[in-house]
Design a protein around this motif. Structure first.
Motif, PDB file in Angstrom:
ATOM      1  N   LEU A   1      -2.530 -30.463  31.605  1.00  0.00           N
ATOM      2  CA  LEU A   1      -1.945 -30.973  30.372  1.00  0.00           C
ATOM      3  C   LEU A   1      -0.431 -31.045  30.554  1.00  0.00           C
ATOM      4  O   LEU A   1       0.163 -30.130  31.132  1.00  0.00           O
ATOM      5  N   ILE A   2       0.166 -32.116  30.048  1.00  0.00           N
ATOM      6  CA  ILE A   2       1.606 -32.315  30.226  1.00  0.00           C
ATOM      7  C   ILE A   2       2.228 -32.780  28.913  1.00  0.00           C
ATOM      8  O   ILE A   2       1.748 -33.733  28.283  1.00  0.00           O
ATOM      9  N   CYS A   3       3.291 -32.100  28.528  1.00  0.00           N
ATOM     10  CA  CYS A   3       4.158 -32.582  27.448  1.00  0.00           C
ATOM     11  C   CYS A   3       5.590 -32.285  27.880  1.00  0.00           C
ATOM     12  O   CYS A   3       5.814 -31.869  29.012  1.00  0.00           O
ATOM     13  N   ALA A   4       6.550 -32.495  27.044  1.00  0.00           N
ATOM     14  CA  ALA A   4       7.952 -32.342  27.450  1.00  0.00           C
ATOM     15  C   ALA A   4       8.267 -30.923  27.898  1.00  0.00           C
ATOM     16  O   ALA A   4       8.856 -30.710  28.955  1.00  0.00           O
ATOM     17  N   SER A   5       7.876 -29.923  27.105  1.00  0.00           N
ATOM     18  CA  SER A   5       8.172 -28.530  27.461  1.00  0.00           C
ATOM     19  C   SER A   5       6.959 -27.802  28.015  1.00  0.00           C
ATOM     20  O   SER A   5       7.100 -26.808  28.717  1.00  0.00           O
ATOM     21  N   GLY A   6       5.771 -28.246  27.659  1.00  0.00           N
ATOM     22  CA  GLY A   6       4.538 -27.562  28.013  1.00  0.00           C
ATOM     23  C   GLY A   6       4.123 -26.537  26.973  1.00  0.00           C
ATOM     24  O   GLY A   6       2.972 -26.108  26.941  1.00  0.00           O
ATOM     25  N   ILE A   7       5.020 -26.163  26.109  1.00  0.00           N
ATOM     26  CA  ILE A   7       4.745 -25.118  25.133  1.00  0.00           C
ATOM     27  C   ILE A   7       3.720 -25.577  24.093  1.00  0.00           C
ATOM     28  O   ILE A   7       2.739 -24.883  23.807  1.00  0.00           O
ATOM     29  N   GLY A   8       3.930 -26.744  23.528  1.00  0.00           N
ATOM     30  CA  GLY A   8       3.007 -27.248  22.507  1.00  0.00           C
ATOM     31  C   GLY A   8       1.593 -27.440  23.043  1.00  0.00           C
ATOM     32  O   GLY A   8       0.613 -27.091  22.367  1.00  0.00           O
TER      33      GLY A   8
ATOM     34  N   LEU B   1      -7.080 -34.894  33.274  1.00  0.00           N
ATOM     35  CA  LEU B   1      -5.665 -34.917  32.912  1.00  0.00           C
ATOM     36  C   LEU B   1      -5.465 -35.518  31.530  1.00  0.00           C
ATOM     37  O   LEU B   1      -6.198 -36.429  31.133  1.00  0.00           O
ATOM     38  N   ALA B   2      -4.454 -35.006  30.835  1.00  0.00           N
ATOM     39  CA  ALA B   2      -4.031 -35.578  29.560  1.00  0.00           C
ATOM     40  C   ALA B   2      -2.572 -35.213  29.346  1.00  0.00           C
ATOM     41  O   ALA B   2      -2.071 -34.245  29.913  1.00  0.00           O
ATOM     42  N   SER B   3      -1.918 -35.999  28.533  1.00  0.00           N
ATOM     43  CA  SER B   3      -0.505 -35.751  28.225  1.00  0.00           C
ATOM     44  C   SER B   3      -0.210 -36.306  26.843  1.00  0.00           C
ATOM     45  O   SER B   3      -1.065 -36.924  26.222  1.00  0.00           O
ATOM     46  N   ASP B   4       0.999 -36.093  26.413  1.00  0.00           N
ATOM     47  CA  ASP B   4       1.494 -36.849  25.278  1.00  0.00           C
ATOM     48  C   ASP B   4       2.395 -37.937  25.849  1.00  0.00           C
ATOM     49  O   ASP B   4       2.459 -38.119  27.077  1.00  0.00           O
ATOM     50  N   HIS B   5       3.099 -38.678  24.993  1.00  0.00           N
ATOM     51  CA  HIS B   5       3.944 -39.769  25.481  1.00  0.00           C
ATOM     52  C   HIS B   5       5.065 -39.270  26.386  1.00  0.00           C
ATOM     53  O   HIS B   5       5.465 -39.957  27.320  1.00  0.00           O
ATOM     54  N   ARG B   6       5.550 -38.043  26.165  1.00  0.00           N
ATOM     55  CA  ARG B   6       6.635 -37.503  26.991  1.00  0.00           C
ATOM     56  C   ARG B   6       6.157 -37.070  28.375  1.00  0.00           C
ATOM     57  O   ARG B   6       6.950 -36.941  29.294  1.00  0.00           O
ATOM     58  N   GLY B   7       4.870 -36.829  28.532  1.00  0.00           N
ATOM     59  CA  GLY B   7       4.318 -36.435  29.822  1.00  0.00           C
ATOM     60  C   GLY B   7       3.614 -37.551  30.556  1.00  0.00           C
ATOM     61  O   GLY B   7       3.110 -37.365  31.669  1.00  0.00           O
ATOM     62  N   LEU B   8       3.605 -38.739  29.956  1.00  0.00           N
ATOM     63  CA  LEU B   8       2.851 -39.866  30.521  1.00  0.00           C
ATOM     64  C   LEU B   8       3.303 -40.246  31.926  1.00  0.00           C
ATOM     65  O   LEU B   8       2.477 -40.462  32.820  1.00  0.00           O
TER      66      LEU B   8
ATOM     67  N   ASN C   1       9.923 -32.108  31.313  1.00  0.00           N
ATOM     68  CA  ASN C   1      11.384 -31.976  31.325  1.00  0.00           C
ATOM     69  C   ASN C   1      11.875 -30.962  32.351  1.00  0.00           C
ATOM     70  O   ASN C   1      13.067 -30.899  32.622  1.00  0.00           O
ATOM     71  N   PHE C   2      10.981 -30.160  32.903  1.00  0.00           N
ATOM     72  CA  PHE C   2      11.372 -29.063  33.777  1.00  0.00           C
ATOM     73  C   PHE C   2      10.827 -29.157  35.194  1.00  0.00           C
ATOM     74  O   PHE C   2      11.210 -28.359  36.049  1.00  0.00           O
ATOM     75  N   ILE C   3       9.921 -30.092  35.460  1.00  0.00           N
ATOM     76  CA  ILE C   3       9.240 -30.176  36.754  1.00  0.00           C
ATOM     77  C   ILE C   3       9.471 -31.546  37.380  1.00  0.00           C
ATOM     78  O   ILE C   3       9.246 -32.565  36.736  1.00  0.00           O
ATOM     79  N   GLN C   4       9.906 -31.531  38.620  1.00  0.00           N
ATOM     80  CA  GLN C   4      10.030 -32.783  39.369  1.00  0.00           C
ATOM     81  C   GLN C   4       8.625 -33.227  39.816  1.00  0.00           C
ATOM     82  O   GLN C   4       7.723 -32.407  39.972  1.00  0.00           O
ATOM     83  N   ASP C   5       8.468 -34.518  40.051  1.00  0.00           N
ATOM     84  CA  ASP C   5       7.157 -35.082  40.385  1.00  0.00           C
ATOM     85  C   ASP C   5       6.491 -34.392  41.578  1.00  0.00           C
ATOM     86  O   ASP C   5       5.346 -33.944  41.495  1.00  0.00           O
ATOM     87  N   GLU C   6       7.186 -34.310  42.696  1.00  0.00           N
ATOM     88  CA  GLU C   6       6.595 -33.723  43.905  1.00  0.00           C
ATOM     89  C   GLU C   6       6.310 -32.239  43.733  1.00  0.00           C
ATOM     90  O   GLU C   6       5.319 -31.725  44.263  1.00  0.00           O
ATOM     91  N   THR C   7       7.147 -31.544  42.980  1.00  0.00           N
ATOM     92  CA  THR C   7       6.904 -30.133  42.697  1.00  0.00           C
ATOM     93  C   THR C   7       5.633 -29.984  41.870  1.00  0.00           C
ATOM     94  O   THR C   7       4.813 -29.095  42.117  1.00  0.00           O
TER      95      THR C   7
END
Length: 153
Positions: free
Chosen positions: A73-80, A5-12, A119-125
């Protein structure tokens, strides 16, 4: 399989939730260990390309083992994250926003990286999508295999 797993600060926050949830609910031997590539704090902004590149290098490093490795991978939108990770020929990163996306990403495209937009996915989802991603198998037939082969090089 290892879960990388990895993310940026918005996906942490979502990344940390998934790590705790995966650790607390072992999914029928679907992973051996968790590899957290960071970041480990949101004290400062982190750039998603840096973490997508870390993921790509980690997958390349461990891809010669006899079982497949997948990442999240997780960021705010997932696009980047998707754009950054897909620069590497051994990566097929799929931005998924629902379970149907997950099934198609794995079964038709043999995606090896699940990309989520916090920004688009709830935790449990997100956790249910993770489980589905790891359980769904690629359909090894001539049509899908040839398409994936074309994407690889």
């Amino acid at each position: 399989m290892d879960t990388v797993l990895a993310s940026d600060h918005r996906g942490l926050k979502l990344k940390n939730f998934l790590i705790k949830k995966i650790q607390s609910e072992i999914i029928e031997d679907s992973y051996n260990k968790i590899i957290d590539l960071g970041p480990f704090s949101d004290d400062y902004p982190s750039d998603y390309p840096d973490y997508a590149f870390l993921m790509a290098e980690k997958i390349k490093q461990i891809q010669n083992n006899k079982y497949p490795h997948f990442g999240i991978l997780i960021c705010a939108s997932g696009i980047g994250m998707s754009i950054s990770a897909n620069r590497f020929p051994w990566i097929r990163a799929a931005l998924c926003r629902n379970k149907k996306d997950v099934i198609l990403a794995r079964s038709h495209n043999n995606a090896n990286i699940l990309v989520l937009g916090s920004n688009f996915i709830q935790d449990e989802t997100a956790f249910s999508m993770y489980k589905l991603f790891y359980k769904t198998e690629f359909i090894y037939n001539k049509k899908y295999y040839n398409r994936v082969k074309k994407m690889t090089y």
